[in-house]
Design a protein around this motif. Structure first.
Motif: not given
Ligand SMILES: [Zn+2]
Ligand SMILES: [Zn+2]
Length: 246
Positions: A40-41, A168, A70, A64-65, A224, A183-184
């Motif tokens: 993730v990220d 998330s 990220h 996450t975005h 994050g 939750t980023g």
């Protein structure tokens, strides 16, 4: 009432690699005893990330975005791992926006931290020796989707507000084990993520955070950036965040 007893899910293991100018938390998530993992990220420093997951099989990279902090290591990490990149389609405008800012200002926009980071010598620019992400996502993810990662089942929650397509990731608990929530930049200890960008919206993030804080209180929140918290620790502050307006 044995039929109502929660079946124990697999024991969740999380690894954190803190990367880049904004100390972004890049996470690898897997079940104990299983090498299959989500990454993730990957926000920077691809060699460190790859070293940290060398004994795992990364089945997918989830964003996450798409803020720069990220995603900057996405091309190198995805190529090295041969893993698909997953993100919510509503975040499609975010990376072009980031590149537009870079083009206009000569550096990325790190919000309220920008001036201090530049003064401290962080260029807030992509390393020219590395590949720049082209924004391509191999597979869109949507709210409620469940990603199978070995024996793990990871729920995608669309949590817009910091960005339009922020997500998330929930690993439900059960049988005395707490759940885990990545939750980023949507929820941190002490409040929601920043919403000062053109693609952000405070009321939207407040609604997203409100839904996350309906999860069981022992759910561990892994943001994050910075340290973990729990749903139960943050829930009482929600009305105060709404009143202060950030
Ligand atoms: Zn962000
Ligand atoms: Zn961030």
């Amino acid at each position: 009432m044995t039929s109502l007893r929660a079946r124990p899910g697999p024991d969740v293991r999380l690894r954190r690699v803190v990367v880049g100018a904004l100390d972004t938390n890049c996470w690898a998530v897997h079940a104990a005893g299983s090498p299959q993992a989500l990454l993730v990220d990957p926000g920077g420093e691809p060699e460190r990330i790859l070293g940290a997951v060398a004994d795992l099989q990364i089945t997918a990279i989830v964003l996450t975005h798409a803020h720069f902090d990220h995603v900057l290591a996405v091309p190198d990490v995805a190529a090295a791992l041969g893993a698909p990149v997953l993100a919510h389609p509503d975040d499609a405008p975010v990376w072009p926006h980031e590149l537009g800012t870079l083009h206009r200002l000569g550096h990325f926009d790190a919000g309220t931290a920008t001036a201090d980071l530049l003064a401290a010598g962080h260029p807030l620019r992509p390393d020219p020796r590395r590949r720049l992400w082209d924004g391509r996502v191999d597979r869109p993810v949507h709210d409620g989707e469940v990603l199978a990662v070995g024996p793990l089942r990871v729920q995608v929650r669309h949590t817009p507000g910091h960005t339009p397509g922020g997500v998330s990731l929930l690993l439900p608990g059960g049988a005395g084990r707490p759940g885990h929530l990545l939750t980023g930049d949507t929820l941190f200890p002490g409040g929601p993520g920043l919403t000062g960008w053109p693609l952000s919206d405070f009321r939207t993030i407040l609604a997203s955070v409100g839904e996350l804080l309906d999860l069981p209180g022992d759910t561990v929140v892994h943001p994050g950036h910075g340290p973990d918290t729990t749903v139960g620790a943050e829930r009482p502050a929600l009305t105060g965040w709404a009143a202060r307006g950030w």
